[in-house]
Design an enzyme around this catalytic site. Structure first.
Site, short mmCIF file in Angstrom:
data_model
loop_
_atom_site.label_atom_id
_atom_site.label_comp_id
_atom_site.label_asym_id
_atom_site.label_seq_id
_atom_site.Cartn_x
_atom_site.Cartn_y
_atom_site.Cartn_z
N PHE A 371 -2.89 8.04 -0.04
CA PHE A 371 -1.74 7.15 -0.14
C PHE A 371 -1.64 6.27 1.10
O PHE A 371 -1.78 6.75 2.23
CB PHE A 371 -0.43 7.95 -0.22
CG PHE A 371 -0.28 8.79 -1.46
CD1 PHE A 371 0.36 8.29 -2.58
CD2 PHE A 371 -0.73 10.09 -1.48
CE1 PHE A 371 0.53 9.07 -3.72
CE2 PHE A 371 -0.57 10.89 -2.61
CZ PHE A 371 0.05 10.37 -3.73
N ASP A 372 -1.38 4.99 0.88
CA ASP A 372 -0.92 4.16 1.99
C ASP A 372 0.50 4.62 2.33
O ASP A 372 1.23 5.04 1.43
CB ASP A 372 -0.93 2.69 1.57
CG ASP A 372 -0.33 1.79 2.62
OD1 ASP A 372 -0.74 1.89 3.79
OD2 ASP A 372 0.57 1.00 2.29
N LYS A 373 0.89 4.58 3.61
CA LYS A 373 2.22 5.06 3.97
C LYS A 373 3.31 4.03 3.70
O LYS A 373 4.21 4.26 2.89
CB LYS A 373 2.28 5.46 5.46
CG LYS A 373 3.67 5.98 5.88
CD LYS A 373 3.74 6.28 7.36
CE LYS A 373 3.99 5.02 8.19
NZ LYS A 373 5.37 4.49 8.07
N LYS A 554 -9.40 2.67 6.81
CA LYS A 554 -8.92 3.22 5.54
C LYS A 554 -10.06 3.27 4.52
O LYS A 554 -10.18 4.23 3.74
CB LYS A 554 -7.76 2.39 5.00
CG LYS A 554 -6.47 2.51 5.80
CD LYS A 554 -5.34 1.74 5.15
CE LYS A 554 -4.05 1.86 5.96
NZ LYS A 554 -2.93 1.13 5.33
N VAL A 571 -3.87 4.94 -3.55
CA VAL A 571 -2.61 4.36 -4.01
C VAL A 571 -2.07 3.45 -2.92
O VAL A 571 -1.89 3.87 -1.77
CB VAL A 571 -1.57 5.46 -4.32
CG1 VAL A 571 -0.30 4.84 -4.90
CG2 VAL A 571 -2.15 6.50 -5.27
#
Length: 690
Positions: A371-373, A554, A571
């Site tokens: 997940f991206d934060k 990432k 995501v």
């Protein structure tokens, strides 16, 4: 005369919208022709022909029991049954051969002709009756799934109430142009994508985003901005075609033409997704390419069995025709497409766009999700989380003076502080701040009522001795992932403010749901420092948090996960995270409604900005995979059982036809169960609040 009002709208590219619409309709018709047969009785012609075939067969068979009638009387009805039962079968077979191939329809036609040659008209007519009836019911059932998608086109009303030259008039939505102002009456459907310029109220966005709770809308702050060119528009201002207005009257400025609205692009992408084959479907296609020729070779050899065993040619030929019927993989051919179509259609109704069979199947196989934060697991904007008073300073006075200074700044943290102060003290009034000066990377200083005020991080106060109590509290806050700022008023350290990009309310519950679904690893990727990453991770329950990452880091992180976990999803928002999404097994975009980039880059798009849509999508994928496997076992199992039974002469054409066509209908209706799949995670956010 106003041309804009009375002529079909022409796009900037020079294409007439009505022409494009007609072209699209023609393409849709061409696509449907592969699945549906029309004729003198309209779209039900195939079903009516199948019924006539069955009735003619029954009458012909009944006449054989009546004495005194000539033999040709029953034969005439069998021939009639052949015509109506074989019409569409022959039509499809000829079209397929003209394209340079052959498929199941051809095999059925050969078997029926073979039965007629043997004089077994009744059994040949039975084959065509059940085959045509099975196909008609199959097309009807598949049409049910397609209608679930096509129903999206009916969400937007055909006309809109537009204000032009100060007058209100109803116009077709195709005639709307960018900048038009439309009036949305209470409890009516919104006809176009736009921004609210007048009125406030709630809008039910469930048809597009799948959100179960209506979303509040209010007018934009600046009417002069060209919102048609804006990449990011706050959800509170934006409305979508096909959504349903609440009890208020809204005035909306159109920012997308009808052909380019979110709902139009959603329909287009879902239709494209239907054409993309899943891994299982690719396997069955490959299997059929080898299996069908092998069947033809086997049938040819069986025709000459009379040369090896003591039986007449007619017996060998009849057995060969029975095997031909038994081995035709009708159920296998339809088992996966029907399940994929139903799954994609159900997902679209739930606000999730799945681009084809591959991501639908892959989603259910995930072992890890990255997940991206910011904006995915968190709200995406800082909020005032703590106000700590030092040296017995009055809190109300602290907030009043801090607000006076921060009100003069356009820094995101300053705006978050003002918003937090106003929420804490709604009637607060700020005095005037003078000599406001920002100190880059440190904070801000100003003068209010003759008092010097400093607000910032430790670096702003390096010349001062910060009290140990303040040092300890700042360290504690920073360990918790907060951004801490000291406030010094008139030479006295008066307080500490802390801000944080707080987790989404539904994040913890959504991650728990994913864990229950068997997702082993849930990793948060962020450019924030590791302390902040760890603090957010503790609050929401991810298994790992990787901080201090640049965009290229990432990508490397996703590649690393893919090596260790095999099947991994990424995501994010579909823009900054696009490279990482591309390296993942499945790229998933959050809040894709209205976002061109997210819809184009992601394999799966969660139309609403809701994390609970992800467990729903994975649960639906798991169910889809289960049904696909069931269908494969049913279709292959029936073929595997029928072939030896017909070769041994235990089963004839009649029983083979019944078992064959029965299995086809079973797999189709089994696939249609996906349309009734329930989203058990729809209220996860509500559970989290409770």
């Amino acid at each position: 005369m106003d041309k804009k009002k009375d002529q079909p709208h022409v796009h900037h590219s020079g294409h007439n919208h009505e022409a494009e619409k007609g072209k699209a309709a023609s393409q849709n018709k061409a696509e449907k022709d592969d699945h549906e047969h029309g004729g003198i009785f309209g779209k039900n012609t195939e079903m009516i022909f199948a019924i006539i075939c069955a009735v003619a067969l029954a009458i012909g068979y009944g006449l054989t029991f009546m004495n005194g009638l000539p033999a040709w009387s029953s034969l005439a009805f069998y021939v009639l049954a052949y015509f109506f039962g074989g019409f569409f079968t022959a039509k499809d077979a000829v079209e397929t051969i003209a394209r340079g191939g052959f498929e199941i329809d051809f095999l059925m036609l050969v078997a029926a002709i073979g039965a007629a040659i043997l004089g077994s008209w009744a059994e040949g007519a039975l084959l065509l009756a059940l085959f045509s009836l099975g196909h008609a019911l199959e097309h009807y059932a598949m049409g049910r799934a397609r209608k679930s998608i096509e129903a999206l086109t009916d969400l937007a009303p055909p006309e809109a109430l537009v204000v032009r030259d100060g007058k209100e008039r109803m116009v077709p939505i195709e005639m709307l142009v960018l900048g038009d102002v439309i009036i949305i009456k209470p409890n009516s459907k919104i006809p176009a994508d736009g921004v609210v310029i007048k009125g406030e109220g709630a809008v039910n966005q469930a048809p597009i985003t799948g959100e179960s709770v209506p979303v509040d809308k209010m007018p934009v702050d600046d009417m002069t901005i060209d919102y048609a060119r804006e990449k990011t528009i706050k959800a509170v201002h934006r409305v979508f075609a096909g959504t349903i207005n609440g009890t208020s009257v809204l005035e909306v400025k159109v920012i997308r033409e009808a052909s380019d609205s979110t709902i139009s692009r959603l329909i287009k992408l879902v239709n494209e997704a239907e054409k993309q084959k899943s891994p299982t479907q690719l396997f069955t296609d490959k299997f059929e390419r080898f299996f069908v020729p092998a069947v033809l070779v086997l049938v040819t050899l069986l025709c000459f069995a009379f040369l090896v065993i003591d039986e007449p040619f007619a017996r060998s030929f009849y057995r060969a025709m029975s095997v031909l019927v038994a081995a035709s993989p009708c159920a296998l051919a339809i088992s996966t497409p029907s399940a994929v179509l139903s799954g994609v259609a159900r997902a679209a109704r739930g606000g999730v766009l799945i681009k084809g069979g591959k991501p639908l199947e892959d989603l259910g196989e995930l072992n890890a999700i990255a997940f991206d934060k910011t904006g995915t697991l968190t709200e995406g904007k800082p909020q005032l989380t703590n106000v700590i008073v030092l040296n017995d300073f009055d809190e109300a006075e602290l907030l009043r003076l801090v607000g006076a200074v921060e009100k003069r700044s356009d820094h995101p943290l300053a705006q978050a502080i003002i918003k937090g102060i106003v929420e804490k003290s709604k009637d607060i009034e700020f005095p005037e701040a003078k000599q406001v000066k920002g100190v880059t990377g440190r904070g801000v200083e100003a003068e209010v009522g003759g008092k010097k005020i400093f607000i910032g991080n430790r670096a702003l106060f390096k010349a001062d001795k910060i009290p140990q109590e303040a040092q300890d509290k700042m360290t504690e806050l920073e360990k918790g992932g907060h951004t801490a700022m000291l406030v010094k008023i008139g030479g006295v350290f008066a307080g500490i403010l802390s801000l944080m990009d707080i987790p989404r309310k539904e994040a913890r519950q959504a991650l728990e749901d994913l864990s229950q679904l068997g997702i082993k690893k849930m990793i948060m990727l962020t450019g924030d420092n590791q302390k902040v990453a760890d603090a957010v991770a503790r609050q929401i329950g991810v298994t790992d948090a990787w901080g201090d990452l640049m965009p290229e880091d990432k990508v490397a992180a996703v590649q690393k996960l893919a090596k260790s976990e095999k099947m991994v999803a990424m995501v994010g928002d579909g823009v900054n995270d696009a490279p990482a999404m591309a390296k993942s097994t499945v790229g998933i975009a959050m809040g894709a409604a209205g976002s061109d980039v997210a819809l184009e880059t992601a394999d799966i798009a969660l139309m609403g900005d809701k994390l609970e849509s992800l467990p729903f999508a994975i649960g639906l994928s798991r169910k889809s995979r289960s049904i696909i496997k069931q269908n494969l076992w049913i279709s292959l199992g029936v073929v595997a059982a029928l072939i030896p039974l017909t070769i041994a002469g235990i089963a004839s054409i009649g029983p083979a036809v019944i078992a064959h066509e029965g299995s086809t209908l079973v797999v189709v209706f089994n696939a249609l169960r996906l349309l009734a799949y329930q989203n058990q995670y729809a209220n996860s956010a509500t559970k989290q609040k409770k």
